[in-house]
Design an enzyme around this catalytic site. Structure first.
Site, short mmCIF file in Angstrom:
data_model
loop_
_atom_site.label_atom_id
_atom_site.label_comp_id
_atom_site.label_asym_id
_atom_site.label_seq_id
_atom_site.Cartn_x
_atom_site.Cartn_y
_atom_site.Cartn_z
N ARG A 67 1.77 5.67 39.52
CA ARG A 67 1.32 6.03 38.16
C ARG A 67 1.43 7.53 37.94
O ARG A 67 1.80 7.99 36.86
CB ARG A 67 -0.13 5.55 37.97
CG ARG A 67 -0.22 4.03 37.97
CD ARG A 67 -1.65 3.56 37.89
NE ARG A 67 -2.34 4.06 36.71
CZ ARG A 67 -3.67 4.06 36.58
NH1 ARG A 67 -4.43 3.60 37.54
NH2 ARG A 67 -4.22 4.54 35.48
N GLN A 98 -10.26 9.17 27.17
CA GLN A 98 -10.53 8.22 28.26
C GLN A 98 -9.35 8.19 29.21
O GLN A 98 -9.37 7.49 30.21
CB GLN A 98 -10.75 6.81 27.68
CG GLN A 98 -11.93 6.72 26.75
CD GLN A 98 -11.87 5.46 25.90
OE1 GLN A 98 -12.31 4.39 26.30
NE2 GLN A 98 -11.30 5.57 24.72
N ASP A 101 -4.38 10.93 32.38
CA ASP A 101 -3.16 11.74 32.43
C ASP A 101 -3.45 13.14 31.89
O ASP A 101 -4.56 13.43 31.44
CB ASP A 101 -2.00 11.05 31.67
CG ASP A 101 -2.28 10.91 30.17
OD1 ASP A 101 -2.62 11.92 29.52
OD2 ASP A 101 -2.12 9.79 29.63
N HIS A 116 -13.07 9.68 31.90
CA HIS A 116 -12.77 8.83 33.06
C HIS A 116 -12.06 9.60 34.16
O HIS A 116 -11.36 9.02 35.00
CB HIS A 116 -11.95 7.60 32.62
CG HIS A 116 -12.70 6.69 31.68
ND1 HIS A 116 -12.12 5.69 30.94
CD2 HIS A 116 -14.03 6.64 31.37
CE1 HIS A 116 -13.05 5.07 30.22
NE2 HIS A 116 -14.21 5.64 30.46
N1 APR Z 1 -0.75 4.29 18.75
C1 APR Z 1 -2.08 4.06 18.61
N2 APR Z 1 -2.72 3.07 19.25
C2 APR Z 1 -2.00 2.28 20.05
C3 APR Z 1 -0.62 2.44 20.23
C4 APR Z 1 0.02 3.50 19.54
N3 APR Z 1 1.33 3.75 19.65
N4 APR Z 1 -0.20 1.50 21.10
C5 APR Z 1 -1.28 0.77 21.43
N5 APR Z 1 -2.37 1.23 20.79
C6 APR Z 1 -3.75 0.75 20.85
C7 APR Z 1 -3.93 -0.72 21.15
O1 APR Z 1 -3.87 -1.48 19.95
C8 APR Z 1 -5.33 -0.73 21.78
O2 APR Z 1 -6.33 -0.85 20.77
O3 APR Z 1 -4.36 1.42 21.95
C9 APR Z 1 -5.45 0.65 22.40
C10 APR Z 1 -5.41 0.69 23.92
O4 APR Z 1 -6.51 -0.01 24.38
P1 APR Z 1 -6.86 -0.07 25.94
O5 APR Z 1 -5.64 -0.38 26.73
O6 APR Z 1 -8.06 -0.96 26.04
O7 APR Z 1 -7.20 1.44 26.29
P2 APR Z 1 -8.54 2.24 26.19
O8 APR Z 1 -9.29 1.91 24.95
O9 APR Z 1 -8.19 3.65 26.46
O10 APR Z 1 -9.33 1.65 27.42
C11 APR Z 1 -10.48 2.28 27.86
O11 APR Z 1 -10.46 1.00 29.89
O12 APR Z 1 -8.70 0.36 31.16
C12 APR Z 1 -9.88 1.07 31.20
O13 APR Z 1 -10.62 3.07 32.19
C13 APR Z 1 -9.54 2.51 31.47
O14 APR Z 1 -9.78 4.47 30.11
C14 APR Z 1 -9.49 3.10 30.08
C15 APR Z 1 -10.56 2.30 29.36
#
Ligand code: APR
EC number: 2.3.1.286
Length: 249
Positions: A67, A98, A101, A116
């Protein structure tokens, strides 16, 4: 009524709260993507935990190095750049992410609150001492293989990534600063987060309750349950540059 971009131009304190979606257009895989290769039969929750790491350090270290190599190869996208540009346009901006990177930093955002942690903030699993110097990234790490973690120079424990694993507390002061900012801001932009992982997910609600306007940027439908809550549907790399143009030209 749609969101009025002049609210952003007039804000004294803006909070930008980001999740995996802000890095999606840079090609960074999220936890919700299925694991492949060596790790395809694992659940991320198994790998991203102290128990998982102790059970098989080379398996988990190799996963994080893969990663890390992906992040090193990626570049900030227009969403990261728009957020960095916004910092220069408003009196105060607090950036809370969150993500583990460093794409916000590489886009030019100073002072990023990493709720995180950061993947590259390596420390000893046993004594918590930070890594002494740079931790080499094997050239073939991106291909995905088992890699023995380097050892702590003080106690010989294995080094671990500086991320918050399942079952661990978020960094207390960072969380406190994020909560404070959410309660003091005029506008909060919630960008690319599913809003399901607590306690981070409560940040937009805190801002709303304290009187701020909250704008969700996400291709998926987002909550507009409150009169001061708006959803801008689309990719962050398209919506944020457009919002900047509307607010500041
Ligand atoms: N632009 C904006 N939003 C986007 C895009 C984009 N190009 N592509 C995807 N998304 C949205 C998705 O629709 C989703 O709602 O980004 C979101 C990503 O959600 P998650 O994968 O759940 O990420 P996150 O909310 O950061 O998760 C929180 O969970 O996996 C654990 O610790 C990890 O920090 C992470 C935490």
């Amino acid at each position: 009524m749609p969101f009025d971009p002049t609210l952003l131009a007039q804000a004294r304190h803006v909070v930008v709260f980001t999740g995996a979606g802000v890095s999606a257009e840079s090609g960074i895989a999220t936890f919700r993507d299925k694991l492949t290769g060596l790790w395809e039969h694992f659940d991320p929750a198994q790998l991203a935990s102290a128990e998982g790491f102790r059970a098989d350090p080379p398996l988990v270290w190799g996963w994080y190095q893969m990663r890390r190599a992906g992040i090193a190869q990626a570049t900030p996208n227009p969403a990261h750049l728009a957020i960095a540009a916004l910092t220069a346009r408003v009196p105060k901006l607090t950036l809370v992410t969150q993500n583990v990177d460093d794409l916000h930093e590489r886009a030019g955002s100073p002072d990023v609150l990493h709720l995180h942690g950061r993947l590259d903030a390596f420390r000893c699993l046993d004594c918590a001492r930070p890594a002494d110097g740079p931790v080499a990234l094997p050239e073939d790490a991106l291909q995905g293989r088992r890699i023995e973690p380097p050892r702590c120079t003080r106690c010989a424990g294995p080094l671990r990534p500086g991320v918050v694993w399942f079952g661990e507390m978020l960094p207390e002061q960072t969380l406190e600063r994020a909560f404070d900012a959410a309660q003091q801001c005029d506008v909060l932009l919630s960008v690319g987060t599913s809003g399901v992982v607590q306690p981070a997910a409560s940040i937009p609600r805190l801002a709303l309750a304290a009187g701020a306007t909250v704008v969700h940027v996400n291709p998926q439908p987002a909550s507009e349950g409150h009169a001061r809550e708006f959803a801008l549907a689309g990719k962050a790399g398209e919506v944020l540059p457009q919002l900047m143009r509307q607010a500041f030209t």
